[in-house]
Write a protein that holds these residues in place. Structure first.
Motif, PDB file in Angstrom:
ATOM      1  N   LYS A   8       0.841  -1.194   0.000  1.00  0.00           N
ATOM      2  CA  LYS A   8       0.000   0.000   0.000  1.00  0.00           C
ATOM      3  C   LYS A   8       0.873   1.239   0.000  1.00  0.00           C
ATOM      4  CE  LYS A   8      -2.366   3.506   2.079  1.00  0.00           C
ATOM      5  NZ  LYS A   8      -1.978   4.575   3.017  1.00  0.00           N
ATOM      6  N   VAL A  46      -1.779  -1.294  -3.828  1.00  0.00           N
ATOM      7  CA  VAL A  46      -2.923  -0.482  -3.419  1.00  0.00           C
ATOM      8  C   VAL A  46      -2.394   0.932  -3.300  1.00  0.00           C
ATOM      9  CG1 VAL A  46      -4.667  -0.050  -1.653  1.00  0.00           C
ATOM     10  CG2 VAL A  46      -3.982  -2.410  -2.186  1.00  0.00           C
ATOM     11  N   SER A  48      -2.848   5.215  -3.137  1.00  0.00           N
ATOM     12  CA  SER A  48      -3.584   6.460  -2.954  1.00  0.00           C
ATOM     13  C   SER A  48      -3.042   7.452  -3.975  1.00  0.00           C
ATOM     14  CB  SER A  48      -3.390   6.976  -1.533  1.00  0.00           C
ATOM     15  OG  SER A  48      -3.806   6.014  -0.580  1.00  0.00           O
ATOM     16  N   ASN A 132      -7.426   0.956  -6.181  1.00  0.00           N
ATOM     17  CA  ASN A 132      -7.705   2.202  -5.469  1.00  0.00           C
ATOM     18  C   ASN A 132      -9.199   2.259  -5.184  1.00  0.00           C
ATOM     19  OD1 ASN A 132      -7.320   4.678  -4.248  1.00  0.00           O
ATOM     20  ND2 ASN A 132      -6.874   5.810  -6.136  1.00  0.00           N
ATOM     21  N   GLU A 133      -9.567   3.051  -4.203  1.00  0.00           N
ATOM     22  CA  GLU A 133     -10.991   3.246  -3.922  1.00  0.00           C
ATOM     23  C   GLU A 133     -11.614   4.069  -5.037  1.00  0.00           C
ATOM     24  OE1 GLU A 133     -13.983   4.781  -0.364  1.00  0.00           O
ATOM     25  OE2 GLU A 133     -11.842   5.225  -0.241  1.00  0.00           O
ATOM     26  N   ASN A 147      -7.088   3.859   2.635  1.00  0.00           N
ATOM     27  CA  ASN A 147      -6.596   2.762   1.802  1.00  0.00           C
ATOM     28  C   ASN A 147      -5.844   1.691   2.582  1.00  0.00           C
ATOM     29  OD1 ASN A 147      -7.765   3.290  -0.625  1.00  0.00           O
ATOM     30  ND2 ASN A 147      -5.961   4.161  -1.609  1.00  0.00           N
TER      31      ASN A 147
END
Length: 356
Positions: A8, A46, A48, A132-133, A147
């Motif tokens: 992440k 992952v 941001s 990613n969201e 995240n």
């Protein structure tokens, strides 16, 4: 067997103090990931940064609704963010795939398994999933804490061996990081998991979470049998140093590996559709060393409206949450069976996750 790493990358790792994207840092991390892949490891990223990229590209009036502002920046910035990763990895001979998700994608077991199969398919072909969201459609109740939560869910989903949470500090300190004399807590195990008192509440400049959410997610993932590292993503060759055991960071020692359904349930605290209050006899049976399922005879009350396959939360007679499970039948049917003997389990052991 190939190791699977979920890495992440926080917003503050790939942006400068002014919020401008740090392309050199992104390139460095991509090169480090490529090195890990050359060593035979499967990698899930992952990341941001979409909002930070969008904020750089588009100036919006101050009076713009904060949610709308974030949606606009995320929609625009996600293009630049994923293009950056695509171009750098392509130059290193690797393909990526973009996966945008919301919490809703993790609630339904069938949907969850479809996503899991897609991720495992990408990894089997040597493709790097970049997750990613989906900030453009996520509303407050469907947003991840940050995240770090998404990374923990992803690590559980792909049965990762290792979860690395990269931030802009070296790990968890035993005092304020800027205070002289504060030191890194280098290892967390069962003897020292209560570290909440060391951590000051706060959020990063361009992200949504803080160190407390990283701590909670790290502990939960370690409990599922995943090695977890919280480390400084701005340090040179940090990923290789973690692998070699040379990094100054915080390491969470993993517990016994849990089965895949239990990993799904472990992250279901915000997804449950109903609650089952159980008696002390049932509670003692579930926490005993003997493998036990929850039977209707041990249920004293049912609340909520749920169907077969939904996640339900278990509470004891004092109302204290003790675990999560997958309901074998719906609330209406269960209410007719409360306290009855010789019934099929309402929560089978294979679909039961108990809190520590």
């Amino acid at each position: 067997m190939l190791q699977t790493f979920v890495i992440k990358i926080g917003s503050n790792v790939i942006t400068q103090n002014t919020g401008i994207p740090d392309f050199d840092r992104i390139a460095s991390l991509c090169h480090q990931v490529a090195t890990l892949k050359s060593q035979g490891k499967k990698i899930v990223l992952v990341t941001s940064g979409a909002v930070a990229f969008g904020r750089q590209n588009i100036a919006l009036p101050e009076k713009t609704n904060p949610v709308l502002k974030k949606q606009i920046w995320a929609a625009n910035g996600q293009i630049a963010l994923i293009h950056t990763y695509k171009e750098i990895f392509a130059g290193l001979g690797h393909s990526i795939a973009q996966i945008l998700v919301t919490k809703e994608d993790f609630r339904d077991r069938k949907h969850y398994l479809n996503m899991k199969n897609c991720m495992e398919g990408l990894l089997s072909q040597g493709i790097i999933p970049v997750i990613n969201e989906n900030d453009t459609v996520a509303i407050t109740e469907l947003m991840f804490t940050d995240n770090d939560e998404l990374a923990g869910l992803s690590a559980a989903m792909v049965n990762a061996d290792t979860l690395i949470l990269l931030t802009n500090v070296d790990g968890i300190y035993d005092g304020p990081p800027e205070q002289e004399g504060s030191a890194i807590i280098q290892k967390v195990d069962e003897s020292n998991q209560d570290l909440g008192n060391y951590i000051q509440a706060g959020k990063s400049s361009f992200g949504r979470g803080g160190m407390l959410t990283k701590l909670n997610m790290a502990k939960k993932s370690a409990n599922l049998g995943i090695k977890v590292f919280i480390a400084n993503g701005k340090k040179a060759n940090i990923l290789q140093h973690i692998v070699e055991g040379k990094a100054l960071c915080t390491y969470f020692e993993p517990a016994t590996i849990k089965h895949s359904p239990k990993k799904w349930l472990a992250h279901g605290e915000q997804y449950f559709k109903g609650e089952l209050k159980i008696n002390n006899g049932a509670k003692n049976a579930l926490f005993s060393k003997k493998i036990s399922s929850l039977l209707p005879v041990g249920v004293v009350d049912v609340s909520g409206d749920f169907e077969k396959g939904d996640i339900v939360r278990l509470i004891d007679e004092g109302g204290i949450p003790i675990g999560l499970g997958r309901a074998a039948y719906g609330s209406k049917s269960l209410k007719e069976k409360i306290g009855l003997k010789y019934q099929k389990p309402i929560v089978h052991y294979d679909y039961l996750y108990l809190y520590q």
